[in-house]
Design an enzyme around this catalytic site. Structure first.
Site: not given
Ligand code: PMP
Length: 350
Positions: A76, A152, A178
């Site tokens: 990520w 994040d 989450k």
């Molecule tokens: N950052 C983290 C740590 C994630 O686990 C995720 C997705 N599961 C995201 C960003 C991306 O989020 P989104 O799918 O809402 O764009």
């Protein structure tokens, strides 16, 4: 708090005073539970975590040549860095393990790897896919303390306290899916000195612009009203269950149950992150006999028969080498005991 029975956000315009009460409740309870100081603004933003990957540089960098430092130590943060590349000059703090070339650790901050002119230092506090978690935020070197830390916390928000001021958090965001609700909403918490009409790039759209949305009290355009109400309900629940400190203790317990089953299995199970202080309490990656396919399928079928689902997920990065048990707020200690007991039994039988 809005009291009329039966009238939820599903039946209200976002411009009504009744919805305003729901919005205020979600913000105030989140602030209390997560101990967010007054110098931070709480926004409910659109576009998920990926929306913030773009919004951050657009809000903090006026020009494409502005520098921003990104710790890349998992899938990520790598994706965030790739989005950042479009809007600023990214300086990577490489988090790959030098020996294995894998994402299994977190690099140390030094004066050498953080440019003094960086507009921000970015990190992901829980790499969901790789299973690497910072149980407390790291501190920047003294000479870099003027740089805001961007976090994040999409997959660990609400599961441990945050040292907002001490760690120098400038912005922290978490997509709701989450731990604090369900998809369609992101919470973005911004230190107020980072807001201002002269801060964002001229190319930053209104819907992504923190200052625009803060000035409009989260109502510049139609927010995800139902999802906001759910965040308020979730925060009420957390408060009733003892708050964030108690929730951290539950998270520690749940994770321990699975890591114990792995560590005491004589290598029947293994997990990639060897450094215990970095092991994720939220996402526990593990494989069976080094990834034995037949045994893995047997494990998945038998656990599924017990009602344990989602251990093999297809991420945007494909099917990983490891199964992954996610222990978000919706998973109880009892649920986790069920999985750990199954793991121990499965090992004995195979
Ligand atoms: N950052 C983290 C740590 C994630 O686990 C995720 C997705 N599961 C995201 C960003 C991306 O989020 P989104 O799918 O809402 O764009």
């Amino acid at each position: 708090m809005f009291q009329k029975p039966g009238l939820t956000s599903l039946a209200l315009s976002h411009r009504t005073p009744e919805f305003q009460a729901i919005l205020d409740h979600a913000i105030n309870t989140t602030r209390r539970v997560m101990e967010i100081p007054d110098e931070y603004e709480i926004l409910f933003t659109h576009g998920g975590g990926h929306g913030q990957f773009a919004a951050l540089p657009l809000n903090l960098c006026r020009n494409l040549t502005d520098k921003a430092s990104y710790v890349v130590n998992g899938t990520w943060s790598e994706r965030a860095k790739n989005e950042g590349d479009k809007f600023c000059s990214v300086q990577v703090i490489d988090g790959k393990d030098p020996e294995s070339g894998l994402y299994t650790h977190f690099p140390e901050f030094t004066e050498d790897n953080i440019h003094p002119d960086s507009k921000y230092v970015y990190l992901c506090s829980n790499e969901t896919v790789n299973g690497i978690e910072l149980h407390r935020l790291p501190k920047l070197p003294e000479s870099r303390k003027h740089i805001p830390l961007i976090v994040d916390a999409s997959s660990d928000f609400s599961t441990k306290p945050i040292d907002w001021v001490e760690a120098g958090v400038g912005i922290l965001f978490a997509c709701a899916s989450k731990n604090i609700g369900h998809p369609g909403l992101t919470i973005t918490i911004i230190r107020k000195d980072l807001l201002g009409d002269d801060k964002a790039s001229d190319l930053c759209s209104g819907v992504f612009n923190y200052t625009t949305n803060a000035k409009a009290g989260n109502l510049w355009n139609t927010p995800a009203t139902f999802n906001i109400e759910v965040v308020g309900i979730l925060m009420d629940w957390l408060e009733k269950e003892g708050g964030v400190h108690e929730n951290e203790q539950r998270s520690i317990k749940k994770a321990q149950l699975l890591y114990d089953a792995i560590d005491q299995s004589n290598n029947f199970y293994s997990t990639p992150v060897k450094n215990k202080s970095l092991r994720s309490r939220m996402n526990v990656p593990f494989n069976i006999k080094g990834g034995d396919q037949k045994l893995t399928e047997k494990f998945l079928i038998e656990s599924w028969d017990l009602g344990i689902v989602g251990l093999r997920t297809l991420t945007p990065f494909g099917v990983g080498d490891y199964l992954r048990a996610s222990l978000y707020n919706g998973i109880t200690i009892k649920d986790t005991e069920k999985l750990s007991e199954f793991m121990i039994k499965f090992q004995k039988e195979n």
